[in-house]
Design a protein around this motif. Sequence first.
Motif, short mmCIF file in Angstrom:
data_model
loop_
_atom_site.label_atom_id
_atom_site.label_comp_id
_atom_site.label_asym_id
_atom_site.label_seq_id
_atom_site.Cartn_x
_atom_site.Cartn_y
_atom_site.Cartn_z
N SER A 208 -7.23 -11.67 5.79
CA SER A 208 -7.63 -10.32 6.48
C SER A 208 -6.54 -9.75 7.35
N GLY A 209 -6.05 -8.59 7.18
CA GLY A 209 -5.11 -8.17 7.99
C GLY A 209 -3.58 -8.36 7.77
N LYS A 210 -3.44 -9.18 6.64
CA LYS A 210 -2.25 -9.63 6.22
C LYS A 210 -1.77 -9.06 4.68
N SER A 211 -0.63 -9.18 4.27
CA SER A 211 -0.10 -8.94 2.87
C SER A 211 -0.73 -9.92 2.22
N PRO A 212 -0.66 -9.56 0.72
CA PRO A 212 -1.06 -10.72 -0.25
C PRO A 212 0.19 -11.39 -0.43
N GLU A 213 -0.11 -12.84 -0.79
CA GLU A 213 0.85 -13.92 -0.83
C GLU A 213 0.61 -14.53 -2.30
N LEU A 214 1.90 -14.49 -2.93
CA LEU A 214 1.64 -15.09 -4.39
C LEU A 214 1.32 -16.47 -4.26
N ILE A 215 0.41 -17.12 -5.16
CA ILE A 215 -0.02 -18.53 -5.15
C ILE A 215 0.34 -19.26 -6.41
N MET A 216 -0.05 -18.35 -7.62
CA MET A 216 0.32 -18.61 -8.72
C MET A 216 0.67 -17.56 -9.98
N SER A 217 1.23 -18.02 -10.66
CA SER A 217 1.92 -17.13 -11.96
C SER A 217 1.68 -17.96 -13.04
N ILE A 218 1.30 -17.18 -14.10
CA ILE A 218 1.07 -18.03 -15.52
C ILE A 218 1.29 -17.11 -16.73
N TYR A 219 1.74 -17.62 -17.68
CA TYR A 219 2.31 -16.87 -19.03
C TYR A 219 1.91 -17.29 -19.93
N SER A 220 1.54 -18.62 -20.37
CA SER A 220 0.96 -19.00 -21.56
C SER A 220 -0.27 -19.51 -21.61
N ASN A 221 -1.02 -19.57 -22.61
CA ASN A 221 -2.42 -20.01 -22.52
C ASN A 221 -2.50 -21.60 -22.05
N GLY A 222 -3.75 -21.98 -21.48
CA GLY A 222 -3.97 -23.13 -21.03
C GLY A 222 -3.99 -23.37 -19.61
N ASP A 223 -3.80 -24.42 -19.05
CA ASP A 223 -3.80 -24.80 -17.68
C ASP A 223 -2.43 -24.69 -17.10
N LYS A 224 -2.20 -24.28 -15.65
CA LYS A 224 -0.99 -24.67 -14.93
C LYS A 224 -1.47 -25.07 -13.69
N GLU A 225 -1.10 -26.16 -12.91
CA GLU A 225 -1.57 -26.61 -11.95
C GLU A 225 -0.30 -26.91 -10.89
N ASP A 226 -0.66 -26.60 -9.80
CA ASP A 226 0.15 -26.61 -8.72
C ASP A 226 -0.54 -27.09 -7.19
N GLY A 227 -0.56 -28.33 -7.01
CA GLY A 227 -1.21 -28.89 -5.92
C GLY A 227 -2.75 -28.79 -6.12
N ARG A 228 -3.56 -28.27 -5.20
CA ARG A 228 -4.91 -28.01 -5.40
C ARG A 228 -5.34 -26.80 -6.06
N PHE A 229 -4.22 -26.12 -6.66
CA PHE A 229 -4.75 -24.88 -7.46
C PHE A 229 -4.46 -25.17 -8.90
N THR A 230 -5.31 -24.61 -9.82
CA THR A 230 -4.99 -24.42 -11.30
C THR A 230 -5.34 -23.28 -11.75
N ALA A 231 -4.39 -22.67 -12.60
CA ALA A 231 -4.64 -21.35 -13.09
C ALA A 231 -5.06 -21.68 -14.63
#
Lengths: 116, 111
Positions: free
Chosen positions: B40-63
């Motif tokens: 709230s009150g801040k600008s967006p911060e990129l946390i994940m990018s994904i380009y191919s089908n399937g899963d991409k994991e980064d720490g506690r995040f999975t896209a």
Amino acid sequence: GAVVSQHPSWVICKSGTSVKIECRSLDFQATTMFWYRQFPKQSLMLMATSNEGSKATYEQGVEKDKFLINHASLTLSTLTVTSAHPEDSSFYICSAPTSGGANEQFFGPGTRLTVL
Amino acid sequence: QKEVEQNSGPLSVPEGAIASLNCTYSDRGSQSFFWYRQYSGKSPELIMSIYSNGDKEDGRFTAQLNKASQYVSLLIRDSQPSDSATYLCAVHPSGTYKYIFGTGTRLKVLA
């Protein structure tokens, strides 16, 4: 990630004055930058696309004579809100995509404009 | 009209649980997909990018990306109260310089 800065972070001005906001890509070159506006509790709204060396592309409904955009170099774009009015009070955010395959878009910290 | 849709929420999960955020998009030719977090009150911060089908994991995040079904999701494992924010899904459709953003899903992690 890449770093985008904005200046100022906040500004308060009187109605009728003009305000200039600067957006800089600090560690990469950006031929394209985007300007967004966000009102409280609402979504990001793309205002215009800033193109280095050419005219900006404005979204439908955005007055190009009121929101002047200049992309003077590969690292600097400016947005000038001319003759600002209270309804222009908002959070203005710029962003820049990195080049190459990733095309990741990084946002500046935003500028909060309050017009009295 | 190229669109990106997200459930606005709020999505409430208890601390330590998995938060699942979903996004669908309309342009079948899209190649690049992104998740942003906005406090709230801040600008967006990129946390994940994904380009191919399937899963991409980064720490506690999975896209997760499924181009055939035109959806992309974000899983946050071991959710923390500090993860409470609005999560924006963004798509870079083919043939355009623009990025299309969803309206965001508000996540609340309850302590």
